[in-house]
Scaffold this active site. Structure first.
Site, short mmCIF file in Angstrom:
data_model
loop_
_atom_site.label_atom_id
_atom_site.label_comp_id
_atom_site.label_asym_id
_atom_site.label_seq_id
_atom_site.Cartn_x
_atom_site.Cartn_y
_atom_site.Cartn_z
N SER A 53 -51.46 -96.37 -59.15
CA SER A 53 -50.00 -95.50 -58.59
C SER A 53 -49.13 -96.10 -57.37
O SER A 53 -48.11 -96.15 -57.32
CB SER A 53 -50.57 -93.70 -58.46
OG SER A 53 -51.54 -93.93 -60.43
N GLY A 54 -50.26 -95.72 -56.44
CA GLY A 54 -49.03 -96.12 -55.02
C GLY A 54 -49.18 -97.02 -54.87
O GLY A 54 -48.08 -97.75 -54.18
N VAL A 118 -59.98 -107.95 -54.19
CA VAL A 118 -60.41 -107.68 -52.63
C VAL A 118 -61.49 -107.64 -51.96
O VAL A 118 -61.93 -106.71 -52.30
CB VAL A 118 -59.18 -106.79 -51.71
CG1 VAL A 118 -59.05 -107.33 -50.38
CG2 VAL A 118 -57.48 -106.85 -52.03
N CYS A 201 -57.58 -85.23 -57.92
CA CYS A 201 -58.02 -84.46 -58.63
C CYS A 201 -58.75 -82.99 -58.55
O CYS A 201 -58.82 -82.74 -60.00
CB CYS A 201 -57.18 -84.86 -59.84
SG CYS A 201 -56.57 -83.09 -60.40
N ASP A 336 -55.20 -91.65 -53.00
CA ASP A 336 -56.74 -91.61 -52.75
C ASP A 336 -57.97 -93.10 -51.50
O ASP A 336 -58.56 -91.54 -51.17
CB ASP A 336 -57.36 -91.50 -53.59
CG ASP A 336 -56.57 -91.35 -54.75
OD1 ASP A 336 -55.53 -90.26 -54.94
OD2 ASP A 336 -57.00 -91.08 -56.19
N THR A 345 -53.86 -86.73 -55.56
CA THR A 345 -53.04 -86.77 -56.94
C THR A 345 -51.90 -87.63 -57.02
O THR A 345 -51.61 -88.17 -55.64
CB THR A 345 -52.97 -85.51 -56.77
OG1 THR A 345 -51.59 -84.87 -56.35
CG2 THR A 345 -53.30 -84.16 -56.20
N CYS A 379 -51.43 -80.12 -58.40
CA CYS A 379 -52.61 -79.70 -59.40
C CYS A 379 -51.98 -78.95 -60.69
O CYS A 379 -52.35 -77.53 -60.41
CB CYS A 379 -53.71 -79.56 -58.81
SG CYS A 379 -55.15 -79.21 -59.88
#
Ligand code: FAD
Ligand code: UQ1
Length: 450
Positions: A53-54, A118, A201, A336, A345, A379
């Site tokens: 996501s990030g 990595v 989460c 995270d 989250t 959340c």
């Protein structure tokens, strides 16, 4: 696994999503990804570690800042997952296929995808090493490696998942086993666990309990189910407003919550779970189950634990307001894998992405970062097949709600947002770098009052 699927369920939204995705896929077919990284360069202006996501969100934003050819993402997985929907997959309300897209389709066009893992970070030399033996250097590094699932820290797992009656919404491998265990439930204990580590989460371990209770009610099995939440924590939720609302539901629905109980062993062949009492060292309890939902212990990715960018606990050591690394000014962290003191989250990642974009753009101009992250996280506490309490809060664990109504109440509208709107927003806006969280909406809906 079917890779290309609709990501939203209302027909109109699906049509729209299809239209947008088709465009994206056509663009992708014109784009050359390097796959195993054979043709990849060995230096990039912006290097992103992790294509979750990030990572994808930041790569999209960095492409707009420095141009696609100057950005690369290192990510070994062929598939990108929208993990928040797994709560509903485990309860049979969504298909697993709706959570997956090929990684190739979410890499921003023109950005290099280095398909590797990595294995070492060397921030003193501004370079990293991959498992394919490459050294890649960077001007700016964004670390978005997520959090590691440590199922093997529980005796009897992961091999115990080969048996029936046990599942876990936290992994793509085990989430459908939760739904199978729910359907197979006959009579006895349905146990839901929460580990003794930070997790992503933190509401998800109990969301599946509420959904299971609703499922048992719907299928006439409720009177045969003894529903137990065994949590390592001492509270049900960290924000009082939502904890009070959840406690009411727990009482009304006759759910049992045992605090300071940590799952240490699963004897899947005998359908037994072993818990240690965190308040009484050495004291353990064996509980038999008809269904077990495991939330695994989690930790920073191994590659970070021993890296110079980590704090003493192994998380990327960033400034909590700017997301810039505390010791390496050309290194940044998101999501995270960081030590940002907020709940881990995708909603937090969205908010962080807007801040980090601004931080990096100023650093690139040799200016001081100005925009400050307030710890926003969210959340959606799913409490049934058509009900959600939308928890939103900040670093001080105070509610920071978007909508001008009481979000501490269970609502159908918030369920529809979680189940249909959020996936659409994630695939089509957030991953493309156009969603930095709902702060602007909150200000608009509260008419500038908060
Ligand atoms: P991730 O998205 O996990 O991405 C990390 C990436 O790093 C992965 O692609 C991984 O393959 C890659 N990686 C790992 N190690 C390496 C390596 N050595 N080299 C290269 N790449 C590597 N969030 C919400 O906002 N709302 C919700 O309702 C919600 N519900 C959830 C329910 C469940 C069951 C789960 C599991 C999660 C939920 N989340 C929810 C949390 C959300 O999915 C995560 O917080 C979010 O995905 C974090 O993004 P990230 O980029 O930090 O990590
Ligand atoms: C959010 O921004 C987000 O990121 C895409 C989520 O991740 C799945 C969420 O679950 C939520 C609730 C938000 C916050 C968005 C709004 C509109 C309140």
């Amino acid at each position: 696994m079917t890779p290309l699927v609709a990501v939203v369920s209302s027909p109109r939204a699906r049509l729209f999503a299809c239209f947008l995705r088709l465009g994206a896929q056509q663009a992708d077919s014109l784009q050359l990804h390097t796959g195993a990284g054979l043709a990849a360069k060995n230096h990039y202006e912006v290097l992103v570690l992790g294509g979750g996501s990030g990572g994808i969100t930041m790569a999209s934003r960095m492409k707009r800042r420095v141009g696609a050819e100057n950005v690369a993402i290192i990510e070994p997985s062929e598939r990108h997952f929208y993990q928040p929907i797994w709560t509903l997959v485990g309860a049979g309300a969504k298909q697993l296929s709706s959570s997956v897209q090929p990684t190739a389709s979410v890499i921003p066009s023109g950005v290099e995808w280095i398909k590797a893992r990595v294995v070492e970070l060397n921030p003193d030399k501004s370079c990293i090493h991959t498992d394919s033996g490459k050294e890649i250097s960077y001007k700016y590094l964004i670390i978005a490696l997520g959090i590691q699932l440590d199922y093997e820290k529980i005796k009897g797992l992961p091999e115990g998942f080969a048996h029936p009656k046990i599942g876990s919404n936290y992994s793509v491998r085990t989430v459908e086993k939760t739904w199978k265990a729910l359907q197979d439930f006959k009579e006895g204990n349905a146990i839901f666990t929460f580990p003794n580590t930070p997790i992503k989460c933190a509401g998800a371990p109990q969301k599946i309990m509420y959904l299971s209770e609703a499922y048992f009610r719907k299928t006439g099995k409720r009177s045969k189910a003894n529903i137990i939440f065994n949590t390592s924590l001492g509270v049900i939720f960290g924000v009082k407003k939502y904890a009070d609302a959840l406690q009411k539901i727990i009482k009304e629905r006759n759910l049992t919550v045992n605090y300071k109980q940590n799952l240490i062993e699963v004897r899947a062949d005998k359908q037994e779970a072993v818990f240690e009492n965190l308040d009484k060292p050495g004291e353990t309890q064996v509980v038999s189950y008809e269904m077990l939902h495991v939330t695994p212990p989690m930790s920073p990715p191994d590659v970070l634990k021993t890296s110079p960018v980590a704090d003493a606990a192994g998380w990327v050591d960033v400034d909590k307001e700017t997301l810039q690394h505390k010791r390496y000014p050309n290194v940044f962290g998101i999501g995270d894998c960081t030590n940002l003191p907020t709940s881990k989250t995708a909603a937090a990642v969205a908010a962080q992405s807007g801040i980090l974009d601004r931080t990096i753009s100023l650093i690139m101009k040799n200016e001081k970062p100005m925009k400050k992250y307030d710890g926003y996280t969210s959340c959606p506490l799913v409490t049934g097949y058509n009900r959600v309490i939308l928890a939103e809060f900040d670093y001080s664990s105070q509610p920071l709600e978007t909508f001008p109504f009481d979000q501490g109440k269970e609502r159908l509208s918030m369920y529809l947002m979680k189940a249909d709107l959020m996936p659409f927003l994630y695939w089509n806006m957030m991953l493309r770098g156009y969603w930095g969280g709902p702060a602007f909406l909150r200000k608009l809906l509260h008419l500038g009052m908060s």
